[in-house]
Write a protein that holds these residues in place. Sequence first.
Motif, PDB file in Angstrom:
ATOM      1  N   ARG A  46     -13.165  58.864  44.358  1.00  0.00           N
ATOM      2  CA  ARG A  46     -12.335  60.032  44.682  1.00  0.00           C
ATOM      3  C   ARG A  46     -11.611  59.783  46.008  1.00  0.00           C
ATOM      4  O   ARG A  46     -12.176  59.152  46.917  1.00  0.00           O
ATOM      5  CB  ARG A  46     -13.212  61.274  44.815  1.00  0.00           C
ATOM      6  N   PRO A  47     -10.406  60.303  46.164  1.00  0.00           N
ATOM      7  CA  PRO A  47      -9.711  60.130  47.449  1.00  0.00           C
ATOM      8  C   PRO A  47     -10.425  60.932  48.529  1.00  0.00           C
ATOM      9  O   PRO A  47     -10.761  62.096  48.321  1.00  0.00           O
ATOM     10  CB  PRO A  47      -8.309  60.678  47.166  1.00  0.00           C
ATOM     11  N   GLY A  48     -10.648  60.306  49.653  1.00  0.00           N
ATOM     12  CA  GLY A  48     -11.296  61.031  50.745  1.00  0.00           C
ATOM     13  C   GLY A  48     -12.262  60.157  51.506  1.00  0.00           C
ATOM     14  O   GLY A  48     -12.277  58.938  51.359  1.00  0.00           O
ATOM     15  N   GLY A  49     -13.072  60.790  52.354  1.00  0.00           N
ATOM     16  CA  GLY A  49     -14.049  60.067  53.175  1.00  0.00           C
ATOM     17  C   GLY A  49     -13.394  59.475  54.401  1.00  0.00           C
ATOM     18  O   GLY A  49     -12.213  59.705  54.686  1.00  0.00           O
ATOM     19  N   SER A  50     -14.164  58.690  55.096  1.00  0.00           N
ATOM     20  CA  SER A  50     -13.670  58.192  56.388  1.00  0.00           C
ATOM     21  C   SER A  50     -12.529  57.189  56.220  1.00  0.00           C
ATOM     22  O   SER A  50     -11.644  57.105  57.073  1.00  0.00           O
ATOM     23  CB  SER A  50     -14.811  57.572  57.185  1.00  0.00           C
ATOM     24  N   TYR A 178     -12.390  65.227  49.737  1.00  0.00           N
ATOM     25  CA  TYR A 178     -13.538  65.519  50.614  1.00  0.00           C
ATOM     26  C   TYR A 178     -13.338  64.783  51.935  1.00  0.00           C
ATOM     27  O   TYR A 178     -12.526  63.847  52.022  1.00  0.00           O
ATOM     28  CB  TYR A 178     -14.857  65.091  49.951  1.00  0.00           C
ATOM     29  N   GLY A 179     -14.057  65.207  52.961  1.00  0.00           N
ATOM     30  CA  GLY A 179     -13.945  64.560  54.265  1.00  0.00           C
ATOM     31  C   GLY A 179     -15.250  63.875  54.634  1.00  0.00           C
ATOM     32  O   GLY A 179     -16.205  63.910  53.859  1.00  0.00           O
ATOM     33  N   SER A 180     -15.263  63.251  55.804  1.00  0.00           N
ATOM     34  CA  SER A 180     -16.498  62.620  56.257  1.00  0.00           C
ATOM     35  C   SER A 180     -17.004  63.347  57.497  1.00  0.00           C
ATOM     36  O   SER A 180     -16.328  63.353  58.530  1.00  0.00           O
ATOM     37  CB  SER A 180     -16.254  61.156  56.591  1.00  0.00           C
ATOM     38  N   PRO A 181     -18.181  63.957  57.432  1.00  0.00           N
ATOM     39  CA  PRO A 181     -18.716  64.664  58.608  1.00  0.00           C
ATOM     40  C   PRO A 181     -19.084  63.699  59.736  1.00  0.00           C
ATOM     41  O   PRO A 181     -19.265  64.121  60.867  1.00  0.00           O
ATOM     42  CB  PRO A 181     -19.958  65.374  58.058  1.00  0.00           C
ATOM     43  N   LEU A 182     -19.180  62.410  59.420  1.00  0.00           N
ATOM     44  CA  LEU A 182     -19.584  61.439  60.447  1.00  0.00           C
ATOM     45  C   LEU A 182     -18.388  60.898  61.232  1.00  0.00           C
ATOM     46  O   LEU A 182     -18.566  60.230  62.245  1.00  0.00           O
ATOM     47  CB  LEU A 182     -20.316  60.259  59.798  1.00  0.00           C
ATOM     48  N   TYR A 183     -17.173  61.179  60.756  1.00  0.00           N
ATOM     49  CA  TYR A 183     -15.996  60.564  61.383  1.00  0.00           C
ATOM     50  C   TYR A 183     -15.721  61.181  62.748  1.00  0.00           C
ATOM     51  O   TYR A 183     -15.600  62.394  62.886  1.00  0.00           O
ATOM     52  CB  TYR A 183     -14.767  60.731  60.485  1.00  0.00           C
TER      53      TYR A 183
END
Lengths: 312, 489
Positions: A46-50, A178-183
Amino acid sequence: MGRFLKRGGVFLAATTMLYVAAMALMVHVPVLGEPAIYRANDYFIRPGGSTWTRYREFDPKGRYDAVIIGSSHAYLGYDPYVVAERGYRAFNLGSDAQSPLCTYWLVKAYLDSVNTPLLIMDLFDEILQGEALEGASDLIQNQPSDAAAAGIAWSLHDLRGMNMLALRLLARPERPLYGSPLYKGLGFCTTGDSIKTEAGPPPADPMPLRADQKHFTEQIIRLCSERGIKLVLSSHFERRDKRGRAHEGMLRYLPKALAGSGIPYLDFTNAPGIDDRNWFEDNNHLNATGARIFTEQLVDTLEALGYLHSLK
Amino acid sequence: MLFNSFEFICIFFPLVTGLYFVLPHRWRWLLLLVASCWFYMTFVPVYILILAFTILVDYFAGLWIERSEGRRRKLLLTASIVANVGVLAFFKYFNFLNESIAALVRGLGFNYGVPDLGILLPIGLSFHTFQSLSYTIEVYRGHQQAERRPGIFALYVMFYPQLVAGPIERPANLLNQINSRTEGTGMRARFDADRVIEGLKQMLWGFFKKLVIADRCAVVVDQVYNAPDHYGALSIALATYLFAVQIYCDFSGYTDIALGAARVMGFNLMVNFRTPYLSRNISEFWSRWHISLSSWFRDYLYIPLGGNRVVKWRWYYNLLVVFLVSGLWHGADWTYVIWGGLHGSYLILAIVFAPLLARITKGIGLDALPKAKRWLNIFITVQLASFAWIFFRAANIHDASTLIHRLFGTAATLDDLRALYKELPRGMLDVTVLLTLLFMAMDPVVDAWVKREKAAPRGLWGTMAYAALLVGILLFGYFGATSFIYFQF
């Protein structure tokens, strides 16, 4: 034979048509709130993440003192904010399971001697032992360059590469799912927690390194030399079970790959005083504390070698 | 070399097939023999020597048996059987026997110091050993002439499409096709576009079964069976049904690829599967599952033991022996023996209780509803076969008993399935179950098409149907060249 070739041609045309239609349908028809294609196979990422955020934050027209590249080892272990505290501008282009096969195409698409006078490339044994599929699936969907995506897909020599590229070309999402909470920024992700367990014993024998990963490591060395990018290879701290014998495969290979290039390999795998319990997020990755300590030691070494120069 | 590898699909198969049609008939056997040796040696090269030993022993045994009479003839057959079974016993069963003896001796409080052999099981050993044995037995029975050309006999044992996982051929079928004197058949086949396309379609169906169904099911099955005490009844039941589908698609998929590849070159190998999960009882199941093995056991073990033309207890004994040996043929572990024993017991119980069951079905009026009766029988047969698969798939008896205990001893809750859903890659469980259901509906239809038992759609619809299969493989296939389950046997 003519009859066979004619029927084969019709079959291939029908397959191509159905393939594009099925792919387009699955890209645009949602199931449980998301396009159906993301449930079809585990490599349809899926598109997203860090990676999505990182590659849009990176400015290819900007000027960095150093760019860091590699797998999650890189984006969790090499802290550009620590580099900034020392007066240098750095950006981290690491991404999930990014191996040399992918790195080569990223360097080709994004980096030159102006935006990246120094490239620090993280390498460790497992990234040279495994296939490039996982890292490729993330990068083909999440970084903006079509050329890099096509290059990675082609280099896989695998039908899954074609599927991933088709998904990219048909989906073209404008926003991440979705996004990355760690970024944290500057390409860096951080985790504060630590594994708090003892590392296991090192394995008896190192795994063999893959021929395609070795090939692309050598291609990166060549490409950096052609573009006037100063390259440094580096490995960060490792827990006990990744040291010793586990590390020997890469130690045997790198001198051959680097021969005559003058490129240093800064190996912190077995650095003295590594804290197995408190410097690692899990069995593989440094946590925020480990990343800070490691990055400080790395910058010290690079300064001592005369590799880091501030462009400010 | 795996059928589902890049090397096979893009290099080996097109190259060998292309050369096969270019070469004059008299040289084709040599090409196929060299190709088969190469195919086998891509696994563990040195094990070709075991095959060579079996071939040499049975080649000379065949010639000498044909020339001999009486006791000497029997003695030569016995020597061939001992040599073949000896090789099988040494490579496949030594460690199993040794571990079993060690457990027994240690259980009695004694020391036992014979170490296991550190060897890999030669791939497909049970298959080519049985195929070679069928030749000497048929020569002994006078049903088959001994083959005089060693190269031709070697090709009969090593024919690459069915070398490592069958079908276990008989000389009357394969050897006679290799020796074919009739233009256009067997080794003298010409390039016939229709036949080549039929073969390729059967291969495509085999790849669909392997890559889209079997390898996807394997992900769910492995998740549950590798942690037997972690899941509840619903997850275990689902994984067990999926394993039933996985092993069918894995093995029959391999067989379809083998039959298709052979058909492209003009050979007709024997049918090995006939939609077994539509069987109405276990006896029928065994006439539709791994047919080449069950008919081998019928012809060379069950009937020589007396079959069903003996007193009842002896008949039951014969059935049980055949299925215990069949279990052991599959693998050197007690789990396989129990699996075989269960199937033997099912058959015996079906015979014992047949009159009672007939009275019950008549009494409740089921005989008046033949369709309902048929589907009820199919349902019961699937449950029995699936239960037995637990022993086949479990890593050991302890795991199998844990799975059975949890299957029947824990509450069936949706939370259990939800946990499994979350632990698997996104979409793996739901898409796999959907594809499996779709496959179960398609299988009887497409299976009849590829076996040419029913007319497949022609023209554009036919092309679109097979194009859809290929697109299904491309989008839903689980790539990565995973091995076939039956290679280990």
